[in-house]
Design a protein around this motif. Structure first.
Motif, PDB file in Angstrom:
ATOM      1  N   TRP A   1     -26.068 -51.448  19.067  1.00  0.00           N
ATOM      2  CA  TRP A   1     -25.446 -52.586  19.757  1.00  0.00           C
ATOM      3  C   TRP A   1     -26.028 -53.904  19.257  1.00  0.00           C
ATOM      4  CZ3 TRP A   1     -28.108 -55.565  23.642  1.00  0.00           C
ATOM      5  CH2 TRP A   1     -27.284 -56.407  24.423  1.00  0.00           C
TER       6      TRP A   1
ATOM      7  N   GLY B   1     -12.946 -55.792  35.317  1.00  0.00           N
ATOM      8  CA  GLY B   1     -13.751 -56.012  34.128  1.00  0.00           C
ATOM      9  C   GLY B   1     -14.680 -57.209  34.301  1.00  0.00           C
TER      10      GLY B   1
ATOM     11  N   GLY C   1     -17.609 -52.634  29.146  1.00  0.00           N
ATOM     12  CA  GLY C   1     -16.517 -51.718  28.820  1.00  0.00           C
ATOM     13  C   GLY C   1     -16.171 -51.751  27.353  1.00  0.00           C
ATOM     14  N   ASP C   2     -14.874 -51.820  27.066  1.00  0.00           N
ATOM     15  CA  ASP C   2     -14.409 -51.753  25.678  1.00  0.00           C
ATOM     16  C   ASP C   2     -14.408 -53.104  24.972  1.00  0.00           C
ATOM     17  OD1 ASP C   2     -13.985 -49.009  25.859  1.00  0.00           O
ATOM     18  OD2 ASP C   2     -11.937 -49.260  26.588  1.00  0.00           O
ATOM     19  N   SER C   3     -14.595 -54.201  25.717  1.00  0.00           N
ATOM     20  CA  SER C   3     -14.518 -55.517  25.092  1.00  0.00           C
ATOM     21  C   SER C   3     -15.857 -56.253  25.167  1.00  0.00           C
ATOM     22  CB  SER C   3     -13.420 -56.370  25.743  1.00  0.00           C
ATOM     23  OG  SER C   3     -13.711 -56.586  27.111  1.00  0.00           O
ATOM     24  N   TYR C   4     -16.163 -56.963  24.100  1.00  0.00           N
ATOM     25  CA  TYR C   4     -17.342 -57.818  23.999  1.00  0.00           C
ATOM     26  C   TYR C   4     -17.191 -58.971  24.980  1.00  0.00           C
ATOM     27  CZ  TYR C   4     -20.454 -61.162  21.485  1.00  0.00           C
ATOM     28  OH  TYR C   4     -21.408 -62.066  21.105  1.00  0.00           O
TER      29      TYR C   4
ATOM     30  N   GLU D   1     -22.340 -44.895  26.820  1.00  0.00           N
ATOM     31  CA  GLU D   1     -21.043 -44.630  27.446  1.00  0.00           C
ATOM     32  C   GLU D   1     -19.920 -45.475  26.867  1.00  0.00           C
ATOM     33  OE1 GLU D   1     -21.795 -45.518  31.514  1.00  0.00           O
ATOM     34  OE2 GLU D   1     -22.897 -43.662  31.911  1.00  0.00           O
ATOM     35  N   SER D   2     -20.223 -46.694  26.413  1.00  0.00           N
ATOM     36  CA  SER D   2     -19.189 -47.592  25.899  1.00  0.00           C
ATOM     37  C   SER D   2     -19.813 -48.516  24.862  1.00  0.00           C
ATOM     38  CB  SER D   2     -18.567 -48.407  27.035  1.00  0.00           C
ATOM     39  OG  SER D   2     -19.512 -49.269  27.616  1.00  0.00           O
ATOM     40  N   PRO D   3     -18.999 -49.080  23.968  1.00  0.00           N
ATOM     41  CA  PRO D   3     -19.560 -49.924  22.909  1.00  0.00           C
ATOM     42  C   PRO D   3     -20.124 -51.241  23.416  1.00  0.00           C
ATOM     43  CG  PRO D   3     -17.152 -49.952  22.837  1.00  0.00           C
ATOM     44  CD  PRO D   3     -17.543 -48.884  23.811  1.00  0.00           C
ATOM     45  N   TRP D   4     -19.609 -51.721  24.557  1.00  0.00           N
ATOM     46  CA  TRP D   4     -20.060 -52.996  25.111  1.00  0.00           C
ATOM     47  C   TRP D   4     -20.438 -52.792  26.579  1.00  0.00           C
ATOM     48  CZ3 TRP D   4     -20.984 -55.699  21.056  1.00  0.00           C
ATOM     49  CH2 TRP D   4     -20.136 -55.657  19.947  1.00  0.00           C
TER      50      TRP D   4
END
Length: 256
Positions: free
Chosen positions: A220, A90, A184-187, A178-181
């Protein structure tokens, strides 16, 4: 004691500003006024001899370069809320995005900012005033860039910059589909560093960044702007120049 010298919440200065707010760290903000060329004044060059913002003073130790400052805050304050993914993969993905924004995205947007704002600022000076300002700039490449901005960037340079801006927008939109951040999934710092450059693109580049053409990128931007740390940063951080993309990038480009 932390003191951050910056141009306020725009472009590269925004990176460590938002990181400080997200981590909840107490610090003293010092606004460096680009209209008065304070970043080229002797008092500031004593802090950063390159005459560039942002610069962080941590108990007398000076850290420069916006992304480096963000990473430094992670290392120096590990007990504050983290802005790096916990796993090595990550973190690697995060650094791909922070590297890209520093080496590609920021520069093409900055070129447009120089043309839109720094050029008119330079042309408003008399020849004598302009030469005096340029003489105070410690980095030769920046002196040359000021001269180019005063004369006007060649059309082919601006066309290439706009081409790269469009590529950058497309890359961000594809990733955020593809992903919110970004990492990946974390800011993470990947989001903070790219948000610093992209935040005002809906007004500065409305033909490229809008709800129809880039819905994931716009969403975003809205998510980050709605974060408590971002709201607090914009509410309390000083900025005295236009923040529209291209214009806001111009003020940062003075120091880039």
């Amino acid at each position: 004691m932390l003191t951050l010298y910056s141009f306020g919440p725009a472009a590269n200065s925004l990176k460590p500003l938002l990181a400080l707010f997200e981590k909840g760290l107490a610090f003293t903000p010092r606004f460096v006024d680009p209209r008065r060329f304070e970043h080229h004044a002797p008092w500031f060059k004593a802090i950063n001899p390159r005459g560039q913002v942002p610069a962080l003073d941590h108990d007398g130790a000076i850290v420069t370069e916006s992304t480096v400052i963000c990473e430094y805050l992670e290392d120096a304050f590990p007990d504050a809320p983290p802005l790096r993914p916990a796993d090595p993969l990550g973190r690697a993905r995060m650094r791909v995005w922070t590297k890209w924004v520093d080496e590609y995205f920021c520069w093409c947007v900055s070129t447009i900012g120089w043309e839109r704002m720094i050029g008119p600022m330079a042309r408003a000076l008399s020849d004598e005033e302009f030469e005096a300002k340029v003489a105070a700039i410690p980095v030769p490449e920046q002196q040359a860039k000021w001269r180019t901005a005063r004369a006007g960037f060649p059309p082919e340079v601006l066309d290439d910059a706009m081409r790269k801006v469009a590529i950058s927008v497309g890359r961000l939109e594809a990733r955020l589909a593809e992903s919110p951040w970004l990492a990946g999934d974390s800011y993470s710092l990947a989001d903070i560093c790219n948000f610093a450059i992209a935040n005002r693109m809906t007004t500065g580049f409305p033909d490229l960044v809008n709800a129809d053409a880039t819905p994931h990128l716009v969403a975003w931007l809205e998510r980050i702007n709605a974060r408590p740390a971002a709201i607090a940063m914009f509410a309390t951080s000083q900025t005295e120049m236009p923040t529209g993309q291209g214009q806001g990038q111009g003020q940062e480009a003075v120091a880039a």
